[in-house]
Write an enzyme that holds these catalytic residues in place. Structure first.
Site, PDB file in Angstrom:
ATOM      1  N   GLY A  55       6.886  -1.429 -10.743  1.00 22.86           N
ATOM      2  CA  GLY A  55       5.851  -1.022 -11.688  1.00 22.86           C
ATOM      3  C   GLY A  55       5.371  -2.227 -12.472  1.00 22.86           C
ATOM      4  O   GLY A  55       6.034  -3.264 -12.500  1.00 22.86           O
ATOM      5  N   CYS A  82      12.847  -3.776  -8.068  1.00 25.18           N
ATOM      6  CA  CYS A  82      12.010  -4.551  -8.988  1.00 25.18           C
ATOM      7  C   CYS A  82      12.044  -3.932 -10.398  1.00 25.18           C
ATOM      8  O   CYS A  82      13.061  -4.008 -11.070  1.00 25.18           O
ATOM      9  CB  CYS A  82      10.597  -4.667  -8.440  1.00 25.18           C
ATOM     10  SG  CYS A  82       9.643  -6.002  -9.207  1.00 25.18           S
ATOM     11  N   TYR A  83      10.963  -3.283 -10.848  1.00 24.26           N
ATOM     12  CA  TYR A  83      10.994  -2.632 -12.157  1.00 24.26           C
ATOM     13  C   TYR A  83      12.118  -1.596 -12.214  1.00 24.26           C
ATOM     14  O   TYR A  83      12.801  -1.465 -13.233  1.00 24.26           O
ATOM     15  CB  TYR A  83       9.652  -1.950 -12.441  1.00 24.26           C
ATOM     16  CG  TYR A  83       9.594  -1.251 -13.788  1.00 24.26           C
ATOM     17  CD1 TYR A  83       9.230  -1.940 -14.929  1.00 24.26           C
ATOM     18  CD2 TYR A  83       9.905   0.104 -13.910  1.00 24.26           C
ATOM     19  CE1 TYR A  83       9.178  -1.320 -16.170  1.00 24.26           C
ATOM     20  CE2 TYR A  83       9.859   0.748 -15.137  1.00 24.26           C
ATOM     21  CZ  TYR A  83       9.488   0.028 -16.266  1.00 24.26           C
ATOM     22  OH  TYR A  83       9.459   0.653 -17.491  1.00 24.26           O
ATOM     23  N   HIS A 169      11.318  -6.829  -3.267  1.00 25.86           N
ATOM     24  CA  HIS A 169      10.739  -5.640  -2.618  1.00 25.86           C
ATOM     25  C   HIS A 169      11.184  -5.572  -1.156  1.00 25.86           C
ATOM     26  O   HIS A 169      10.541  -6.179  -0.287  1.00 25.86           O
ATOM     27  CB  HIS A 169       9.210  -5.682  -2.693  1.00 25.86           C
ATOM     28  CG  HIS A 169       8.662  -5.457  -4.064  1.00 25.86           C
ATOM     29  ND1 HIS A 169       8.457  -4.201  -4.580  1.00 25.86           N
ATOM     30  CD2 HIS A 169       8.307  -6.340  -5.027  1.00 25.86           C
ATOM     31  CE1 HIS A 169       7.975  -4.315  -5.813  1.00 25.86           C
ATOM     32  NE2 HIS A 169       7.882  -5.599  -6.103  1.00 25.86           N
ATOM     33  N   GLU A 171      10.791  -3.129   0.790  1.00 25.54           N
ATOM     34  CA  GLU A 171       9.920  -2.215   1.531  1.00 25.54           C
ATOM     35  C   GLU A 171       8.754  -2.917   2.214  1.00 25.54           C
ATOM     36  O   GLU A 171       8.145  -2.353   3.126  1.00 25.54           O
ATOM     37  CB  GLU A 171       9.392  -1.111   0.604  1.00 25.54           C
ATOM     38  CG  GLU A 171       8.425  -1.550  -0.475  1.00 25.54           C
ATOM     39  CD  GLU A 171       9.087  -2.030  -1.745  1.00 25.54           C
ATOM     40  OE1 GLU A 171       8.416  -2.032  -2.788  1.00 25.54           O
ATOM     41  OE2 GLU A 171      10.270  -2.419  -1.701  1.00 25.54           O
ATOM     42  N   SER A 223     -15.009  11.612  12.091  1.00 23.88           N
ATOM     43  CA  SER A 223     -15.674  10.309  12.171  1.00 23.88           C
ATOM     44  C   SER A 223     -15.505   9.674  13.535  1.00 23.88           C
ATOM     45  O   SER A 223     -16.235   8.745  13.883  1.00 23.88           O
ATOM     46  CB  SER A 223     -15.086   9.363  11.117  1.00 23.88           C
ATOM     47  OG  SER A 223     -13.758   8.994  11.463  1.00 23.88           O
ATOM     48  N   GLY A 224     -14.540  10.165  14.310  1.00 22.34           N
ATOM     49  CA  GLY A 224     -14.243   9.563  15.598  1.00 22.34           C
ATOM     50  C   GLY A 224     -13.150   8.522  15.504  1.00 22.34           C
ATOM     51  O   GLY A 224     -12.679   8.008  16.513  1.00 22.34           O
ATOM     52  N   VAL A 226      -9.216   7.193  14.329  1.00 18.91           N
ATOM     53  CA  VAL A 226      -7.889   7.706  14.672  1.00 18.91           C
ATOM     54  C   VAL A 226      -7.495   8.881  13.778  1.00 18.91           C
ATOM     55  O   VAL A 226      -7.079   9.937  14.252  1.00 18.91           O
ATOM     56  CB  VAL A 226      -6.827   6.584  14.572  1.00 18.91           C
ATOM     57  CG1 VAL A 226      -5.437   7.148  14.839  1.00 18.91           C
ATOM     58  CG2 VAL A 226      -7.141   5.460  15.542  1.00 18.91           C
ATOM     59  N   ASP A 227      -7.645   8.708  12.456  1.00 16.96           N
ATOM     60  CA  ASP A 227      -7.153   9.708  11.513  1.00 16.96           C
ATOM     61  C   ASP A 227      -7.883  11.045  11.646  1.00 16.96           C
ATOM     62  O   ASP A 227      -7.251  12.101  11.760  1.00 16.96           O
ATOM     63  CB  ASP A 227      -7.277   9.189  10.072  1.00 16.96           C
ATOM     64  CG  ASP A 227      -6.591   7.845   9.886  1.00 16.96           C
ATOM     65  OD1 ASP A 227      -5.603   7.594  10.591  1.00 16.96           O
ATOM     66  OD2 ASP A 227      -7.055   7.052   9.060  1.00 16.96           O
ATOM     67  N   SER A 228      -9.218  11.009  11.622  1.00 17.27           N
ATOM     68  CA  SER A 228      -9.961  12.273  11.692  1.00 17.27           C
ATOM     69  C   SER A 228      -9.812  12.914  13.074  1.00 17.27           C
ATOM     70  O   SER A 228      -9.836  14.142  13.192  1.00 17.27           O
ATOM     71  CB  SER A 228     -11.440  12.048  11.355  1.00 17.27           C
ATOM     72  OG  SER A 228     -12.070  11.258  12.331  1.00 17.27           O
ATOM     73  N   SER A 229      -9.652  12.104  14.113  1.00 20.91           N
ATOM     74  CA  SER A 229      -9.474  12.658  15.459  1.00 20.91           C
ATOM     75  C   SER A 229      -8.153  13.409  15.574  1.00 20.91           C
ATOM     76  O   SER A 229      -8.097  14.509  16.127  1.00 20.91           O
ATOM     77  CB  SER A 229      -9.533  11.540  16.504  1.00 20.91           C
ATOM     78  OG  SER A 229     -10.790  10.916  16.514  1.00 20.91           O
ATOM     79  N   LYS A 370      -0.404   5.023   8.955  1.00 24.53           N
ATOM     80  CA  LYS A 370      -1.176   4.919  10.183  1.00 24.53           C
ATOM     81  C   LYS A 370      -0.315   5.035  11.440  1.00 24.53           C
ATOM     82  O   LYS A 370      -0.668   5.732  12.393  1.00 24.53           O
ATOM     83  CB  LYS A 370      -1.937   3.596  10.200  1.00 24.53           C
ATOM     84  CG  LYS A 370      -2.821   3.392  11.419  1.00 24.53           C
ATOM     85  CD  LYS A 370      -4.048   4.299  11.417  1.00 24.53           C
ATOM     86  CE  LYS A 370      -5.045   3.845  10.382  1.00 24.53           C
ATOM     87  NZ  LYS A 370      -6.314   4.617  10.455  1.00 24.53           N
TER      88      LYS A 370
END
Length: 514
Positions: A55, A82-83, A169, A171, A223-224, A226-229, A370
């Site tokens: 943070g 971290c924080y 970090h 991650e 949209s065509g 990856v995500d919307s497909s 993703k």
């Protein structure tokens, strides 16, 4: 899934969603909650482990985000990052102060490999630091198991109580062995079996969508990409012909992409979808005329998307739900739902207008990164060619053109990008680079072509390697490939006389230009 859960408490850092992503990479289910979540609610969740995120605050200042000491007395393993590490020390009786030397970037950390966190980790390892404060005194019962040249307490542990504090970090991908460290915590210290898999996510999501929608009608923003497909196919499997997919060609797509999307999802495509294409290029260009500020462009594009969908919904009849392919990075960068600041508004998150004429918005991929979206797509049988298609932002070329968007600028970046992608594919690099594209800077400079003076635009080439799209490194493209791309763009694309290659990592930059 419910029997084995690690929770992440969000203290406002930019990597918070990424922490959850790394935990799920260990096949352990994870959820994110604000640090304001009541201790009784946390007890009721019965987590196997708790992770405190980074943070932007100093934990010793009045009003800084904090948590009750009881959190560390639940008998549940706690990992502070971290924080979160500084807060753990501060609350439990240690001391945190302004550091005499700020650490930022890749740093060599010496760790005690006998610690449960560092099994199979090198004694000297490269980690990503980002802090102004430091732990000057550890809390009673803790011991130091990691340090750097400038940070005396890079890692502290109270092994008896399963409490661990990490100043860096783990991650982010910049920490070379960070995944091992988090794996050691969730699978080793917390004792998680790692039974959460993508097939269970897909199955549960389809069931939940079917129950939520009932007999209602659904409009999907396709949209065509990856995500919307993946979202569209998931909805199709859940509710069949109750779904209508609307593809808005806003004139900000890659070269020939509108026709390619229609070919895949339209009447002659491989999916039996109710498909509508809306050609709205002039509408979007008109709205964007004279607008240069990136956030304003994103919000204009987001609102126009929704308005077009509303208009199409009225033509179809009563539509109850709108589906979007929103994913985790969209949410965290838009500063929605957590404690993080806004990095950029995504057209389908922070870019949405206040009033939307739908009963509810369904975002089945909102909790995925993703690479997880791609796994879900493969799980549903979507062809690899579509699943591994180059990512493309919802605002399209609107965020790959710095400054005002015009039809001529769109033409320039479309042509330059097509050449770049063609040469990357020719070189056999198209499946080895995470994301690559050409963008148009707002810089014009003097050049010379055919013995004549030119004053044209500079194109920037971007290529990054990334897993989660929250962090990224510039890809190392062979110089001869870049030379070929440069030569072709300058010779074939009217209006360009200079080509740059963007070496910036994320952070401090973002992957897109705006």
């Amino acid at each position: 899934m419910e029997k084995e859960k690690v929770i992440v408490l969000d203290f406002g850092g930019q990597y918070n969603q990424l922490v959850a992503r790394r935990v799920r990479e260990c096949n352990v289910y994870c959820e994110i909650y604000s640090y304001k979540t009541d201790i009784e609610q946390i007890k009721a969740m019965n987590p196997k482990g708790i992770i405190l995120t980074g943070g932007p605050n100093s934990c010793y200042e009045p009003g800084a985000p904090t948590y009750t000491k009881e959190l560390f007395e639940l008998g549940v393993p706690v990992l502070g990052l971290c924080y979160g590490a500084q807060l753990m020390m501060h609350v439990l009786g240690g001391r945190v102060e302004k550091a005499p030397v700020r650490e930022y970037g890749k740093t060599e950390v010496m760790v005690d490999t006998t610690s449960p966190l560092f099994g199979d980790v090198s004694a000297t390892t490269i980690c990503w630091m980002s802090h102004f404060d430091y732990i000057s005194k550890i809390a009673p019962g803790f011991s130091i198991v990691g340090h750097t040249a400038d940070c005396p307490v890079a890692v502290a542990e109270c092994r008896e109580k399963n409490l661990y504090a990490i100043q860096f970090h783990p991650e982010v991908l910049h920490t070379q062995e960070g995944t091992k460290m988090l794996y050691n915590f969730v699978r080793g210290v917390c004792g998680c079996a790692g039974t959460w898999k993508m097939d269970s996510f897909v199955e549960n999501s389809i069931k939940a969508i079917r129950e939520k929608v009932g007999k209602g009608k659904v409009l999907c923003a396709l949209s065509g990409g990856v995500d919307s497909s993946v979202a569209a196919v998931m909805l199709s499997k859940a509710i069949g012909d109750q779904l209508t997919c609307v593809f808005v060609d806003h004139g900000l797509l890659r070269k020939d992409e509108g026709d390619e999307v229609e070919e895949i999802f339209g009447p002659k495509g491989q999916y039996e979808l109710n498909f509508i294409r809306v050609n709205a290029q002039e509408r979007f260009y008109s709205k964007l005329a004279g607008v240069e500020e990136p956030e304003k462009k994103r919000k204009i594009i987001g609102e126009e998307f929704i308005r077009v969908f509303e208009e199409e919904a009225k033509k179809i009849g009563a539509v109850d739900f709108l589906v979007q392919g929103t994913i985790y990075p969209d949410v965290v960068e838009s500063g929605v739902g957590g404690e993080s600041v806004v990095i950029k508004s995504h057209h389908n998150v922070g870019g949405l207008p206040d009033c939307v004429d739908f009963k509810e918005i369904i975002e089945p991929l909102r909790d995925l990164f993703k690479d997880e979206v791609r796994k879900a797509g493969l799980e549903m049988g979507i062809p690899e060619k579509l699943v591994f298609r180059q990512p493309f932002p919802g605002p399209g070329l609107g965020v790959r053109i710095v400054g005002e968007v015009t039809a001529d600028k769109v033409r320039i970046v479309q042509d330059a990008d097509a050449i770049y992608r063609e040469e990357i594919a020719k070189a056999g690099l198209d499946r080895t680079i995470g994301q690559y594209f050409a963008a148009l800077t707002n810089m014009r400079s003097v050049g010379v072509m055919g013995d004549e003076r030119t004053y044209d635009y500079a194109v920037a080439l971007r290529a990054v390697n990334t897993i989660d799209f929250m962090t990224a490194e510039a890809a190392e493209i062979p110089f001869e490939v870049l030379q070929t791309v440069m030569s072709r763009i300058i010779n074939e694309v009217r209006g360009v006389n200079r080509v740059f290659y963007d070496l910036t990592s994320k952070p401090p930059g973002t992957i897109e230009m705006e």
